[in-house]
Design an enzyme around this catalytic site. Structure first.
Site, PDB file in Angstrom:
ATOM      1  N   GLU A  53      -3.618   4.879   5.127  1.00 24.66           N
ATOM      2  CA  GLU A  53      -2.445   4.458   4.283  1.00 24.66           C
ATOM      3  C   GLU A  53      -2.944   5.319   2.861  1.00 24.66           C
ATOM      4  O   GLU A  53      -3.719   5.359   2.266  1.00 24.66           O
ATOM      5  CB  GLU A  53      -2.352   3.356   3.275  1.00 24.66           C
ATOM      6  CG  GLU A  53      -1.634   2.882   2.506  1.00 24.66           C
ATOM      7  CD  GLU A  53      -1.830   1.580   1.929  1.00 24.66           C
ATOM      8  OE1 GLU A  53      -2.693   0.831   2.466  1.00 24.66           O
ATOM      9  OE2 GLU A  53      -1.091   1.143   1.036  1.00 24.66           O
ATOM     10  N   ASP A 101      -5.335  -0.672   2.717  1.00 24.33           N
ATOM     11  CA  ASP A 101      -5.839  -1.373   1.558  1.00 24.33           C
ATOM     12  C   ASP A 101      -5.868  -2.678   2.038  1.00 24.33           C
ATOM     13  O   ASP A 101      -4.967  -3.160   2.705  1.00 24.33           O
ATOM     14  CB  ASP A 101      -5.084  -1.205   0.319  1.00 24.33           C
ATOM     15  CG  ASP A 101      -5.572  -0.012  -0.338  1.00 24.33           C
ATOM     16  OD1 ASP A 101      -6.508   0.752  -0.084  1.00 24.33           O
ATOM     17  OD2 ASP A 101      -4.543   0.858  -0.951  1.00 24.33           O
ATOM     18  N   ASP A 117      -4.684  -5.025   0.457  1.00 28.25           N
ATOM     19  CA  ASP A 117      -3.615  -5.786  -0.478  1.00 28.25           C
ATOM     20  C   ASP A 117      -2.172  -5.925   0.290  1.00 28.25           C
ATOM     21  O   ASP A 117      -2.163  -5.642   1.428  1.00 28.25           O
ATOM     22  CB  ASP A 117      -3.349  -4.934  -1.834  1.00 28.25           C
ATOM     23  CG  ASP A 117      -2.924  -3.550  -1.359  1.00 28.25           C
ATOM     24  OD1 ASP A 117      -2.782  -3.313  -0.322  1.00 28.25           O
ATOM     25  OD2 ASP A 117      -2.740  -2.737  -2.379  1.00 28.25           O
ATOM     26  N   ASP A 154       0.649  -4.152  -0.016  1.00 29.99           N
ATOM     27  CA  ASP A 154       1.202  -3.237   0.652  1.00 29.99           C
ATOM     28  C   ASP A 154       0.406  -2.913   1.914  1.00 29.99           C
ATOM     29  O   ASP A 154       0.963  -2.261   2.942  1.00 29.99           O
ATOM     30  CB  ASP A 154       1.001  -2.065  -0.213  1.00 29.99           C
ATOM     31  CG  ASP A 154       2.175  -1.987  -1.256  1.00 29.99           C
ATOM     32  OD1 ASP A 154       3.101  -2.886  -1.094  1.00 29.99           O
ATOM     33  OD2 ASP A 154       2.228  -1.421  -2.299  1.00 29.99           O
TER      34      ASP A 154
END
Ligand code: 1YM
Length: 644
Positions: A429, A502, A504, A506
């Protein structure tokens, strides 16, 4: 099914219950959860039979507080309690202690049932630690107790002059036999409700004492009502208002059937089939007959009304797309096959169903031309979409089969090896994380594809949109194996496809979208176990010149506790990574890329979750974005951990 009255002399072929306890799997398919619930269906189906034959109107099922025992009662005639003329014991006892030969799976892998009413009750008795039968019949109440199939009391009359009749069976499955004896209230509830749809006159009351809830099921509208219920549940919008309904009372060999059929906008086919009201999850000959008939009736209707497009092949998949239907066939001696014995195997069922359905469906279409037209339009629409998707997929394949690196996406940092079995593709990403990964990788066998911008939701988008999405195009080209029906695993360029995102929201979102794309369009990659999720650390912990990596808060706390446990005075420094982009290439290498040190999760769909996954993906990837995160977070635990 006949309505003649059985008495003792009709019971034949008798056998002891030892074999049932020795090889329970032969009688109930297995000793796991499905086998446990099979016991309940045996008893419930006897009560349902009594209702289907017109003698009972209500069935009560109570899941007792312990969750491990059940009582089923009906208000039918009551199992006969008279003296069996051959065995010289009560007929009830004969039924509960002897095995009817037809009731077992024989070595040719078939089971036959439905021949004799009640053949399964003895199997339930044999596999129950305790069973109590209470019968109201002949003006009295009779009771008998059993343990593991053996009578521990005589049949006793406990009351007289009752005007009620009926059968009540309490049983507690034997923990020596079953892996778990815990019943699943939810599973019981939905199976019972279906039975009342299949028998419009039947009322079932289910009392779940574990959850403290009572449910009453009564669906006078029968399978027509079930059809409506299914459409709602599947969120499938019909393309014509009224479902086609067929009831055939007298078919050859004493069979009868009823079915519903309706086309919807759903991209899938959904057919639920039953034999004698019992679900045939794996289909079988009756479903084949159903599909044969639909195909030929629709084809013939479209042919005779000049609706067949000239330049478009209409396949049977196109005809069945969006079709939602229910088929319930009643027949005298069904034979079942397959691992869970849920597949009908009688060859005659195929022609029986197809013969009647083909004729009736064609007539129905001719009488309702607007319905016919709506269905034909739906079929053509599906054929067009399939045609377009084939063309698009083969163009992708043509492009990538030029195979030279010229055709690979510009952003791909490919590896030097051309051996797919040793090659890995990291889908990363963001460009900055991509940069770190490029520097930290082993370029011999590790390729990096950075993704930027939005990955499309492959569940919501049309095939065309998916094909136009730049990021998904890059993924497809890098993998080289094509997609959809045209997928060719021999062209796959990497045998490890690793999503590196990541930790998180997103990152989870993008990982979910990519997994949805792979699931919908490149499913064999998942089935073959080629898809992985990387686990980059979230924390770096430095203590006494040593470095530790923690995947999450829990991991961090565990490491810190361990360090302080050893040495209270130790100085600990903790760094939290905001994202992969923040990580030094060497760090990324040491924690996430290096096969010697990293941990990967392999994405697997265990067999028992397959159906559920399909439903979850289409439900959750539909509209509600928050549901998406929930999906991947809750299911992270189901992803099988694997050290590579
Ligand atoms: C809670 C489970 O088993 N009900 C039930 C079973 C039977 C009858 C009625 C029955 C059937 C017939 C005649 C017949 C059974 N009978 C037999 C056998 N509920 C439940 N209700 N009289 C009563 O089929 O003609 C087996 S089960 F063998 F005696 F006919």
């Amino acid at each position: 099914m006949s309505a003649k009255t059985y008495t003792g002399k009709d019971i034949q072929v008798l056998e002891g219950l030892d074999p049932v306890r020795k090889t329970p799997g032969m009688y109930i398919g297995g000793t796991g959860k499905p086998g446990l619930h099979h016991l309940l269906w045996e008893i419930v189906d006897n009560a349902v039979d009594e209702a289907t034959n017109g003698f009972a109107t209500q069935i009560d099922v109570v899941l007792h507080r312990d969750g491990k025992s059940i009582t089923v009662s009906d208000n039918g005639r009551g199992i006969p309690v008279d003296r069996h003329p051959v065995k010289k014991i009560p007929t009830l006892q004969v039924i509960l202690t002897t095995l009817h030969a037809g009731g077992k799976f024989d070595n040719s892998n078939y089971i036959t049932s439905g021949g004799l009413h009640g053949v399964g009750a003895s199997v339930v008795n044999a596999l129950s630690e305790e069973l109590v039968a209470i019968i109201k019949r002949d003006g009295g109440t009779f009771e008998q107790h059993y343990a593991r199939g053996i009578p521990i009391t005589k049949l006793k009359k406990t009351a007289s002059n009752t005007r009620f009749t009926g059968t009540s069976i309490f049983f507690r499955p034997d923990p020596e036999i079953f892996e778990s004896v815990e019943f699943d209230g939810e599973r019981i509830k939905s199976a019972l409700e279906i039975k009342t749809y299949l028998n419009g006159a039947l009322r079932i009351v289910f009392k779940d004492e574990v959850r403290g809830e009572t449910f009453e099921f009564f669906h006078e509208g029968g399978i027509a009502e079930y059809q409506q219920h299914l459409l709602t549940e599947l969120k499938a919008r019909p393309v014509h208002e009224h479902a086609f309904l067929l009831k055939q009372e007298s078919l050859s060999g004493g069979s009868r059937m009823e079915l519903t059929l309706q086309w919807t906008e759903s991209p899938k086919e959904h057919l639920e089939s039953f034999v004698n009201g019992i679900p045939t999850v794996d289909g079988g000959t009756h479903e084949q007959g159903f599909r044969d008939a639909v195909r030929s009736a629709i084809r013939s209707y479209m042919d005779t009304h000049d609706m067949m497009p000239r330049k478009l092949d209409i396949g049977s998949d196109d005809i069945r797309e969006g079709m939602v239907g229910i088929l319930n066939l009643f027949m005298v001696e069904p034979q079942f096959q397959g691992q869970t014995k849920e597949k009908l195997n009688n060859p005659s069922a195929r022609s029986l169903v197809s013969g009647v359905l083909r004729l009736e469906l064609e007539q129905f279409l001719n009488r309702h031309p607007s319905t016919g037209e709506a269905i034909a339009t739906r079929v053509i629409q599906s054929a067009r979409a399939r045609h377009a998707s084939r063309a698009a997929a083969s163009s992708v394949r043509r492009k990538s089969s030029v195979s030279h690196r010229l055709n690979l996406p510009g952003k791909l940092a490919d590896c030097s090896s051309t051996d797919p079995t040793e090659s890995e593709l990291f889908i990363v990403e963001g460009d900055s994380a991509g940069g770190s990964a490029k520097q930290g990788r082993d370029r011999k066998f590790q390729a990096i594809l950075p993704l930027r911008g939005k990955v499309l939701n492959a569940e919501q988008a049309t095939f065309k949109k998916v094909m136009e999405n730049k990021e998904l195009q890059n993924v497809t080209q890098a993998l080289g194996c094509g997609l959809g029906e045209q997928i060719d695993l021999s062209k796959l360029r990497y045998h490890r496809i690793i999503l590196l995102m990541d930790a998180d929201a997103d990152g989870l979102h993008i990982a979910t979208l990519l997994l949805t794309f792979l699931y919908r369009y490149m499913r064999p990659l998942i089935d073959e176990g080629y898809v992985y999720i990387a686990q980059p650390p979230l924390f770096r912990i430095d203590a006494s010149k040593k470095t530790y990596w923690a995947l999450d808060e829990e991991d961090r706390d565990r490491i810190v506790a361990e360090l302080t446990g050893k040495n209270r005075k130790v100085k600990i420094e903790i760094q939290r990574f905001k994202g992969l982009g923040e990580m030094m290439p060497a760090t990324l290498k040491a924690t996430t890329l290096d096969p010697e040190k990293r941990r990967l999760l392999r994405v697997v769909i265990p067999d028992e979750y397959r159906l559920e996954t399909e439903k979850t993906i289409s439900e959750l990837m539909g509209k509600d974005p928050s549901a998406r995160f929930r999906f991947i977070m809750e299911h992270a635990a189901e992803v099988e951990a694997l050290d590579v």
